[in-house]
Design a protein around this motif. Structure first.
Motif, PDB file in Angstrom:
ATOM      1  N   HIS A 232       4.181  -2.872   2.811  1.00 37.29           N
ATOM      2  CA  HIS A 232       2.952  -2.086   2.957  1.00 37.29           C
ATOM      3  C   HIS A 232       3.194  -0.733   2.296  1.00 37.29           C
ATOM      4  O   HIS A 232       4.144  -0.020   2.636  1.00 37.29           O
ATOM      5  N   PHE A 233       2.346  -0.395   1.335  1.00 34.42           N
ATOM      6  CA  PHE A 233       2.499   0.854   0.596  1.00 34.42           C
ATOM      7  C   PHE A 233       1.577   1.925   1.176  1.00 34.42           C
ATOM      8  O   PHE A 233       0.370   1.684   1.339  1.00 34.42           O
ATOM      9  N   GLU A 234       2.154   3.070   1.497  1.00 31.60           N
ATOM     10  CA  GLU A 234       1.356   4.166   2.041  1.00 31.60           C
ATOM     11  C   GLU A 234       0.655   4.918   0.912  1.00 31.60           C
ATOM     12  O   GLU A 234       1.090   4.895  -0.243  1.00 31.60           O
ATOM     13  N   LYS A 235      -0.418   5.597   1.283  1.00 29.09           N
ATOM     14  CA  LYS A 235      -1.204   6.305   0.272  1.00 29.09           C
ATOM     15  C   LYS A 235      -0.468   7.542  -0.221  1.00 29.09           C
ATOM     16  O   LYS A 235       0.245   8.201   0.543  1.00 29.09           O
ATOM     17  N   PRO A 236      -0.659   7.901  -1.505  1.00 30.47           N
ATOM     18  CA  PRO A 236      -0.084   9.138  -2.044  1.00 30.47           C
ATOM     19  C   PRO A 236      -0.939  10.335  -1.611  1.00 30.47           C
ATOM     20  O   PRO A 236      -1.955  10.165  -0.918  1.00 30.47           O
ATOM     21  N   PRO A 237      -0.547  11.549  -1.973  1.00 24.90           N
ATOM     22  CA  PRO A 237      -1.395  12.712  -1.678  1.00 24.90           C
ATOM     23  C   PRO A 237      -2.814  12.512  -2.217  1.00 24.90           C
ATOM     24  O   PRO A 237      -3.038  11.763  -3.173  1.00 24.90           O
TER      25      PRO A 237
END
Length: 997
Positions: free
Chosen positions: A846-851
């Motif tokens: 699961h990839f978290e969102k960037p800024p």
């Protein structure tokens, strides 16, 4: 005339028997032989005695299906390919024979052509009476003259010119083939019906197999399985029946032919009836119709073949999956036995400790035994435990399930992609082309059945990873348990007396009980090993059985049609869901965006411009090394230790020796092969492999060596210290080879004696120092390599930037015949290397969102699944930009990007959240210091002091600051190296300053 017809008939009969009848009789014979082969296979299987061992039965069944498949596919492919050639030999021979015939024959018409017969119709009788009258009128002059002649002239009927060649062609090339259609249909029908009988017997065998697969009972077959064979006629009766049918048709045609010859060129059968073009058109029409009929029967055979072969194919897939699972079980059992042996060694050690303590009788002896064994635990036992853990990890148990997955996928790839099916299952009739549908068994299985099994396989990977991690933790605890118990027992001596040794809480008893508990723990671990396949089976076998039952539905045509419909429906629903989510997201996002835009137009526009500049790299905010980034840079190993044990194993930065995980570097391998072949031809072949730290130089060498099993003795040389003095280099050689030779000449002589060998000298950058006389070791090495070129294949590895420096300084590249560059690899290869390792673990990602600055409109409007795909693509793009040709950088950034592990999911932070723009603020003196370390890859503080132009304290302060901020790390508590996380950024910065190239 009669003699000519008889001769003609005899010739054509011979052609007919040899070139036409024999073809169909051979067709029947070939079919009979094939069915006999199938019957023999079926009876051999049924007559076998099967035990309750399912594996034995499955192997026999697989052998049966494989043999049956060969017979069925071979037969049908043969008859389908030969169907169009049935008449070829006959037509060719007949055409050749026709060329020997007279085009026409002239003869006197028979009396029957003028006088009515009882079989003639009234019309024909009337026509003949007219013809007879005309004939009589035409002969009046002759009859009148005969009255006055002494010798009367005979009154002869009119002549007829028979189109002999065309008539023969018409009846024996056109009419005969047309008439044979019913007989040929009968043969095809019989072939299809008898074949269907044997297929039904195979169906009966399939039912027994299904029972075996479902309830695991002994394989048994129905007693009346072969009863239907009573309906199958013998070969002799089949041939006799069809010969008779063919003979009747031929004789009828021959009779028509004879009759036609007598009537040809009369009003009963006008000459133009046998016109050449007319005959050709008729024969073409007959042949095309015959081909059309044959095609319809081919359709029937194709459906029968395809349906039967699909059944066989499905069972072969089932058996193959079961065999692959058996391989998995045996592989895990084999590795489990290795681990059991390791545990037995540990248990033997504990038993010896128990024996030593048990033999001690006095307080002094017992205390002395405790002290000695505590020393052994710390000195030897802990090392044994550590080595055992490493060996267990190297067995790569979870990789076996991944191999099972890949093996099953390979099996599924053997599935056919096109099979013919028909809703009309009456194989006794011809099948229209429009009634045939085509399916892809591969698509049906991979879409309908495989996903469920794949999901379970992934879960099995996770479960096995957890078990292996827990297992290794338990083994590692054994040394601590033993040590704690011995220490506890020893502490009892502080309050103990000589007389109390045999009491309930005596030190000896406490120690022995603790050791016994350790032994019990080992037995528990052995039981855990014994149940690995049991737990795997409980998880995987039900899904395998479900998978088998699912694909068995493909043996029913009605089920296939339903599955096709459900797949089409599922695909349609997926598309509609995506469309619905897109519409909803558009509606949800439009209203707030429109309101915010109207309220904050200026602010948002400014922010968008700034974000666009950030994304394109035209603008970067300069940051300093904050505490979060410093922790990120300095705590790589800590992050690795917090991950599951197997995951650690997959991404640790040690040299890769597992061939399964080796990816890319094809050109480098080819160059290394060329160099080795050149050495084999006694050419100068010294080779240098140049690449950045972590680019896979040593991994490449190990893979190369593994690919060439029969090679000379291979010796690896690697210095633990930096060497820049000749005397130290000689000492290094002495230590490495355990030879007391004092001069380079002695070492040259040593290397040139004896058998050929391969010497791999790693890390050329450790053999020089940037000072006056600092290249002397490299000069010695150059002499050594050049002087031993015929007996030693030298492979040297070097840091990329050190090699560039040395080449400019002393032209080091001239020493090597082959220079292999570990060039930048593509994004796909980096991605494949990461995904392949991650996939083996069985975890989800699961990839978290960037800024927020990096979130585009497209991303915000996308559903969660699409967002994950976008984030995944961005993550791999970012990691590729950072790593480029460096696998180690990629692996370490992957590890440090893990935020947490929750259940079976690993969460990854975005690499865009890491801002290293602070490097742009580094003072020139710090950059030069980093460059000095880069050129030799590692330096001690003493080395740095020698190279620095600053005073000692100032230099130490800079080094300390670089270390504390995470730009430098320590190796073996002695050498400073550039932090691998900043390796790419620092080299890029130094290139921009024209310090390196």
């Amino acid at each position: 005339m009669e003699e000519t017809i008889l001769q003609q008939k005899n010739e054509i009969v011979a052609l007919y028997k040899e070139k036409l009848l024999s073809v169909f009789l051979e067709k029947i014979t070939e079919h009979h032989k094939t069915m006999q082969k199938i019957e023999q296979l079926q009876k051999n299987l049924v007559n076998k005695t099967f035990t309750t061992e399912e594996d034995v039965a499955i192997k026999e069944l697989d052998t049966y299906k494989e043999a049956l498949d060969n017979v069925v596919s071979s037969y049908f492919s043969k008859i389908n390919s030969n169907e169009e050639l049935l008449f070829n030999d006959y037509f060719t021979s007949l055409d050749a024979y026709l060329e020997t015939l007279h085009t026409s024959i002239t003869r006197t018409q028979d009396k029957e052509r003028f006088f009515g017969l009882e079989t003639d119709s009234k019309t024909l009788k009337f026509k003949k009476s007219i013809k007879r009258s005309l004939f009589n009128i035409s002969k009046i002059p002759l009859k009148t003259a005969n009255i006055f002649r002494k010798t009367k002239k005979e009154v002869v009927f009119w002549q007829q010119e028979i189109p002999f060649k065309n008539a023969t062609s018409y009846y024996f090339k056109g009419e005969l083939i047309k008439s044979l259609a019913t007989a040929i249909d009968a043969i095809h029908k019989e072939i299809s019906e008898i074949t269907n009988i044997y297929w039904k017997i195979d169906h009966g065998i399939d039912e027994a197999i299904k029972l075996l697969l479902s309830d695991k009972k002994e394989l048994s077959f129905s007693e009346d399985l072969f009863d239907t064979l009573k309906e199958v006629p013998s070969l002799e009766s089949r041939i006799e029946h069809h010969k008779l049918a063919f003979a009747e048709i031929f004789e009828a045609t021959a009779l028509q032919y004879t009759d036609a010859l007598y009537k040809a060129d009369t009003f009963e059968l006008p000459a133009h009836f046998f016109n050449t073009n007319k005959i050709a058109n008729y024969q073409k029409e007959v042949f095309e119709k015959s081909q059309k009929e044959a095609k319809l029967w081919q359709n029937t055979f194709s459906v029968l073949e395809s349906d039967w072969e699909l059944d066989i194919e499905i069972f072969k897939i089932i058996f193959s999956v079961l065999f692959k699972y058996d391989v998995l079980e045996r592989s895990i059992n084999k590795r489990s036995e290795v681990v059991k042996n390791e545990l037995e060694n540990i248990k033997t050690y504990l038993f010896d400790v128990k024996s030593t303590i048990s033999k001690a009788k006095t307080k002094a002896d017992i205390k002395s035994a405790f002290v000695n064994e505590l020393k052994n635990v710390n000195k030897h036992f802990k090392k044994t435990i550590e080595e055992t853990s490493i060996r267990i990890t190297n067995l790569e148990l979870p990789l076996q399930i991944n191999q099972f997955e890949e093996n099953v996928l390979q099996v599924l790839k053997t599935l056919s992609t096109k099979r013919a099916i028909s809703s009309d299952m009456d194989f006794s009739t011809k099948t229209a082309t429009s009634a045939i549908n085509y399916i892809s068994p591969y698509e049906l299985v991979t879409y309908q059945s495989w996903p469920s099994l794949l999901s379970t396989i992934k879960q099995a990977k996770v479960d096995l990873n957890v078990k292996v991690t827990s297992f290794i933790d338990d083994i590692n605890a054994l040394a601590q348990v033993s040590e704690f118990n011995l220490e506890s027992a020893l502490s009892l001596f502080d309050n103990d007396t000589e007389d109390s040794i045999s009491t309930e809480n005596s030190p000896k008893k406490v120690a022995l009980e603790g050791l016994e508990r350790s032994e019990e723990k080992i037995e528990e671990l052995k039981n855990t090993l014994a149940h690995l396949n049991v737990s795997n089976g409980k998880l995987l076998l039900p899904s395998i059985n479900k998978f088998n039952q699912s694909i068995l539905e493909l043996t029913d045509t009605e089920n296939i049609l339903e599955i096709r419909l459900s797949i089409a429906k599922a695909k349609s629903i997926e598309k509609s869901k995506l469309l619905k989510e897109k519409v909803i997201n558009n509606v949800k996002n439009f209203v707030p965006v429109a309101i915010n835009y109207s309220k904050n137009k200026y602010t948002k526009t400014a922010r968008r411009v700034k974000n666009l500049l950030i994304r394109t790299g035209l603008y970067k905010e300069i940051a300093d090394v904050n505490s979060d980034l410093s922790d990120f840079l300095k705590q790589a190993e800590q992050a690795l230790d917090e991950l599951p044990y197997v995951y650690q194993r997959l991404f640790r930065s040690e040299t890769l020796q597992n061939e399964t995980l080796f990816i890319g570097r094809t050109e480098a391998l080819q160059s290394l092969d060329v160099a080795y072949n050149s050495f084999g031809k006694n050419h100068y072949a010294a080779t240098v492999i140049v690449g950045e730290r972590g680019s896979g130089k040593t991994s490449l060498i190990h893979y190369f060596l593994n690919q060439h099993k029969k090679m000379p003795k291979t010796i690896f040389l690697s210095s633990k210290q930096n060497i820049s003095e000749p005397i130290d280099f000689i000492a290094f050689l002495k230590t490495s080879f355990k030879k007391d030779l004092d001069t380079i000449e002695d070492w040259i002589a040593f290397f040139n004696n004896g058998k050929k060998k391969i010497i791999i000298l790693e890390d050329l950058q450790y053999l020089y120092f940037r000072k006056v006389g600092g290249f002397n070791v490299l000069y010695l090495l150059s002499n050594l390599i050049a002087s031993t070129k015929k007996n030693v294949f030298w492979i040297v590895t070097s840091s990329k930037y050190a090699f560039q420096y040395l080449d400019k300084s002393i032209q080091i590249s001239e020493l090597f015949a082959f220079q292999i560059e570990m060039n930048e690899i593509d994004k796909q290869t980096i991605t494949e290397a990461l995904i392949k390792r991650h996939k083996i673990s069985g975890y989800n990602l699961h990839f978290e969102k960037p800024p927020v600055a990096y979130l585009t409109k497209k991303f915000l409007k996308s559903p969660v699944e699409v967002q994950q795909e976008i984030l995944k693509e961005d993550f791999f793009s970012d990691i590729n930009k950072i790593a480029q040709s460096n696998f180690r950088i990629a692996f370490m950034y992957w590890i440090r990007s893990t935020v947490k592990v929750s259940g079976s999911t690993i969460y990854m932070r975005s690499l865009k959240s890491i801002n290293t723009s602070f490097l742009n603020k580094l003072a020139p003196i710090k950059l030069l210091m980093l460059n000095s370390i880069l050129l030799q890859e590692r330096l001690t503080i003493e080395d740095i002091l020698q190279l620095s132009s600053l005073n000692e304290q100032h230099t130490k302060n800079i080094v300390h600051a670089l270390y504390e901020k995470g730009l430098l790390t320590m190796e073996n508590e002695e050498f400073y190296t550039i932090n691998i996380f900043l390796y790419r950024q620092i080299t890029t910065l130094l290139k921009s300053k024209n310090v390196i190239h």
